[in-house]
Scaffold this motif. Structure first.
Motif: not given
Lengths: 256, 125
Positions: A57-59, A64-75, B109-112
């Motif tokens: 899963p991509a973010y 600017s709203d990005f927070v770390f999560s184990t659910e999606y790939w980080p920036i 699903q991508d994180f939106t």
């Protein structure tokens, strides 16, 4: 070899023997083929990385709203933003830029050592080899710092579900990274980071060791007595290859 | 130097040395351009294509100038470069086609970023 070759001197030719294939010496040719096979190995790692990343899963939200999560790939620039001595200051990709600069510089000093070797200039070879070794060690030091920071993580940490001692723990506070879970993203993210930068770092380490050996050999005049500095060229090929791999790791791991 | 040496040290060719530094300069400039793109453009396929192109530009300079492959004979050049071209092809197809296909097959699903429906359903749990 030379005596028999001179007896049938006019028989020299591409398909008759007596000349080096590709007009390159045996050692250089074998180094090229080794590097080609090593490039295949690194390619498999990059393929694995890209495949896992593109199927994860991509973010897609605002950066600017990005927070770390184990659910999606980080920036990536949100992960690599620390710099020694600037705790808590966001300096995205600055440190890895410094590492790139160090490695390219040590590649340049290696070319200068090879160039000096062509001129049989022992003093210059020794001087440039020393700079190359310093560059390699500086890079390894940077990588050690980066790994330490990556493993220890930030104070904020990330809340995620993890498996610990065979049990699922919901809402566990994760700090830093290891091979099982990490605060930055899916478990595979940290595993791939360790594996790819680690494999590259190991190549740099081997390169530094070999550089030290040829540094001593050229300082004691071994290559001068031998009559040529081809060993510097061969090790130089390896050293540039390490730089080349870093260029790719830099793009795929830190930029994209 | 303690031992008597009859080695003739040739003088440095300034043009050659400048050529080496010129390649280094190009590498630094290309890297700087990558940084400019990284901080001014939003993420997407276009940016990825730009990054990969600039990486290949850098790789070309390193391989052909630093590793001297550009000055070797053509058959050696191609025996190194052709296998690598196939590998690049493999990487591109695995990333773009296989990666996207697996993602689609899994229904990932991508994180939106919007607050509704952000909860990821992970079948692995």
């Amino acid at each position: 070899m030379s005596t028999t070759a001179t007896a049938i001197d006019n028989k020299k030719g591409l398909w008759r023997g007596g000349v080096s294939p590709f007009k390159a010496s045996y050692g250089k040719l074998m180094m090229w083929f080794f590097l080609l096979s090593d490039a295949f190995t690194f390619s498999t790692l990059l393929v694995t990385y890209a495949f896992i990343r593109w199927s994860a899963p991509a973010y897609k939200g605002e950066a600017s709203d990005f927070v770390f999560s184990t659910e999606y790939w980080p920036i990536p620039e949100k992960v690599y933003e620390a710099f020694p001595g600037f705790h808590g200051v966001e300096l995205p990709l600055v440190f890895v830029g410094l590492m790139t600069f160090i490695l390219i510089m040590s590649s340049v000093t290696m070319v200068l050592a090879v160039e000096a070797g062509h001129r049989m200039d022992r003093k210059s070879v020794v001087k440039w080899m020393l700079w190359t070794i310093i560059g390699g060690i500086a890079f390894l030091g940077c990588q050690a710092w980066e790994w330490t920071h990556f493993i220890n993580g930030t104070e904020a940490g990330t809340i995620g579900d993890v498996v610990k001692n065979g049990l699922w723990i919901n809402n566990y506070e994760i700090h830093g990274a290891n091979l099982t879970f990490n605060q930055y993203g899916p478990p595979a993210f940290a595993a791939l980071f360790f594996f790819i930068t680690g494999f590259h770092g190991f190549h740099v380490f081997s390169g530094v060791v070999i550089n030290v050996i040829i540094f001593f050999n050229s300082a004691t005049g071994m290559y001068e007595r031998r009559g040529h500095y081809e060993m510097i060229e061969k090790v130089g090929l390896y050293w540039h290859f390490v730089d080349l791999v870093w260029v790719f790791v830099f793009t795929f791991f830190y930029l994209i | 130097m303690e031992q008597v040496s009859n080695v003739v040290v040739q003088p440095a060719d300034r043009k050659k040395i400048w050529g080496i530094w010129k390649v280094a300069l190009i590498l630094f400039i290309v890297t700087s351009i990558e940084y400019v793109f990284a901080f001014t453009m939003s993420k997407g396929m276009l940016l990825n294509v730009i990054f990969v192109t600039l990486t290949i530009v850098k790789a070309t300079y390193i391989v052909s100038e630093f590793m001297h492959l550009g000055h070797e004979i053509k058959s050696l050049m191609y025996s190194i470069i052709l296998p690598m071209l196939f590998i690049v092809w493999l990487i591109v197809s695995l990333v773009n086609i296989e990666g996207a296909a697996i993602k689609g097959a899994r229904g990932t699903q991508d994180f939106t970023g919007s607050n509704g429906a952000t909860e990821q359903v992970d079948e692995g749990h």
